[in-house]
Design a protein around this motif. Structure first.
Motif, PDB file in Angstrom:
ATOM      1  N   GLY A  43       0.788  -1.229   0.000  1.00 35.30           N
ATOM      2  CA  GLY A  43       0.000   0.000   0.000  1.00 35.30           C
ATOM      3  C   GLY A  43       0.812   1.266   0.000  1.00 35.30           C
ATOM      4  O   GLY A  43       0.253   2.369  -0.126  1.00 35.30           O
ATOM      5  N   VAL A  44       2.120   1.157   0.135  1.00 36.77           N
ATOM      6  CA  VAL A  44       3.004   2.316   0.253  1.00 36.77           C
ATOM      7  C   VAL A  44       3.509   2.750  -1.121  1.00 36.77           C
ATOM      8  O   VAL A  44       3.887   1.920  -1.945  1.00 36.77           O
ATOM      9  CB  VAL A  44       4.203   1.995   1.167  1.00 36.77           C
ATOM     10  N   LEU A  45       3.536   4.049  -1.356  1.00 36.20           N
ATOM     11  CA  LEU A  45       4.126   4.600  -2.576  1.00 36.20           C
ATOM     12  C   LEU A  45       5.641   4.633  -2.440  1.00 36.20           C
ATOM     13  O   LEU A  45       6.167   4.975  -1.377  1.00 36.20           O
ATOM     14  CB  LEU A  45       3.615   6.024  -2.818  1.00 36.20           C
ATOM     15  N   VAL A  46       6.339   4.288  -3.512  1.00 37.44           N
ATOM     16  CA  VAL A  46       7.798   4.247  -3.483  1.00 37.44           C
ATOM     17  C   VAL A  46       8.378   5.274  -4.453  1.00 37.44           C
ATOM     18  O   VAL A  46       8.003   5.324  -5.626  1.00 37.44           O
ATOM     19  CB  VAL A  46       8.321   2.840  -3.839  1.00 37.44           C
ATOM     20  N   ASP A  47       9.284   6.081  -3.927  1.00 32.85           N
ATOM     21  CA  ASP A  47      10.061   7.008  -4.743  1.00 32.85           C
ATOM     22  C   ASP A  47      11.468   6.429  -4.835  1.00 32.85           C
ATOM     23  O   ASP A  47      12.212   6.450  -3.846  1.00 32.85           O
ATOM     24  CB  ASP A  47      10.088   8.393  -4.089  1.00 32.85           C
ATOM     25  N   PRO A  48      11.854   5.869  -5.991  1.00 34.37           N
ATOM     26  CA  PRO A  48      13.167   5.217  -6.100  1.00 34.37           C
ATOM     27  C   PRO A  48      14.328   6.119  -5.693  1.00 34.37           C
ATOM     28  O   PRO A  48      15.292   5.648  -5.081  1.00 34.37           O
ATOM     29  CB  PRO A  48      13.250   4.846  -7.592  1.00 34.37           C
TER      30      PRO A  48
END
Length: 339
Positions: free
Chosen positions: A73-78
């Motif tokens: 459910g978490v958004l990931v910013d590489p």
């Protein structure tokens, strides 16, 4: 072994990072999983006088033997992810972290929109991290997922499977939430909220944990709640009063000065009910009573501090199990055995 969730009960900035870090070091969970929105929330931890701030990875990184997971459910910013791998290299995070392959990705255009949109950034006061636009694209089913990013491939896993396997094997699982209850898309001060629900139920869902598998919910409250950005804040005090009380703080992600208010017992009770709190954690008791600074024995707390804790328990209706009396990991009173 049990699983437990730690969430914020106010407007974020409650000091969840310090509570999670203590639990990670004291209870030594084998698995620490992060739910929540994405990189728009920062958690700070002081270890041996050094401050570590994380936005993407679990705050429980301080426990060097734990598996660290970022739920679906978490958004990931590489960009943020790889920065934190380097930032936390002293803790060997790179060898321990796993990202769910279904996490949605924050793209550069999401951040640009978040920073330039007059409604989001101007009126609502978003952090500019790109989380709202990224979640909008996720709802529209056009966001890329972690499995689509080649650089993330070595870290991909099925977090839901790992969490449930750990519980089946009798391991202790700690689940971290982000933001605070007042910023929930559903239950907060809409539209001045974040882009998804932030209650304990949502955090459990983020990591693939069913409700019957959660043993405890620890809701964190700060002695003087703070809020970054616009939106209602019923107990807000003036900046002059905050300065007089020594309560000047700045956001971990935005650097913006935090608005400060008096403890809202009615709001705290509602927050505890919706989150299903079984234990309360109170942070920055030393800001409420400076003589409480660094105390680690409840019996040695000054009378003013004890009366405040008793009032919280009475009016919120949930026992206080953890009390932070300063910024360092050891500045804590653990009363959970008495609950």
């Amino acid at each position: 072994m049990p699983s437990y969730i730690v969430v914020g009960g106010q407007w974020g900035d409650e000091g969840k990072g310090s509570i999670i870090a203590y639990l990670a070091m004291h209870d030594k969970p084998e698995v620490i999983a992060r739910g929540g929105v994405g990189t728009n929330a920062g958690h700070s931890v002081f270890v041996n006088g050094k401050k570590y701030a994380v936005r993407q990875l679990p705050t429980g990184f301080v426990h060097k033997d734990a598996r660290l997971l970022v739920g679906a459910g978490v958004l990931v910013d590489p960009e943020v992810f790889f920065y934190e791998l380097e930032h936390l290299k002293d803790f060997n995070v790179k060898e321990r972290v796993g990202i769910d392959y279904r996490c949605a990705i924050i793209e550069p255009e999401h951040k640009e929109l978040d920073r330039t949109n007059s409604y989001l950034h101007g009126k609502i006061g978003t952090t500019g991290s790109g989380c709202g636009p990224a979640n909008a694209d996720r709802v529209l089913r056009r966001a890329r997922q972690a499995k689509d990013i080649k650089e993330l491939e070595p870290y991909l896993t099925d977090v839901a499977a790992e969490v449930n396997d750990a519980l089946d094997e009798g391991k202790l699982v700690l689940v971290e939430g982000t933001q605070g209850f007042g910023l929930s898309l559903y239950f907060g001060t809409y539209p001045y909220v974040t882009s998804k629900d932030t209650s304990a139920s949502a955090i459990a869902s983020d990591v693939g944990l069913g409700p019957t598998r959660v043993d405890d919910v620890i809701v964190v409250f700060k002695s003087f709640p703070t809020r970054v950005g616009a939106g209602p804040f019923p107990t807000e005090m003036s900046q002059e009063e905050a300065e007089r009380l020594g309560l000047v703080e700045y956001g971990t992600v935005t650097g913006r000065r935090r608005r400060v208010g008096w403890f809202d017992f009615e709001f705290a009770r509602y927050s505890a009910r919706i989150n299903g709190a079984t234990i309360l954690a109170i942070t920055m008791l030393d800001k409420y009573d400076k003589d409480a600074f660094g105390v680690t024995d409840f019996d040695k707390l000054p009378a003013k501090a004890k009366e405040f804790i008793a009032e919280i328990e009475e009016k919120v209706g949930v026992p206080v199990g953890l009390i932070k009396t300063g910024p360092e990991l050891e500045h804590i009173i653990d009363l959970r055995e008495n609950i």
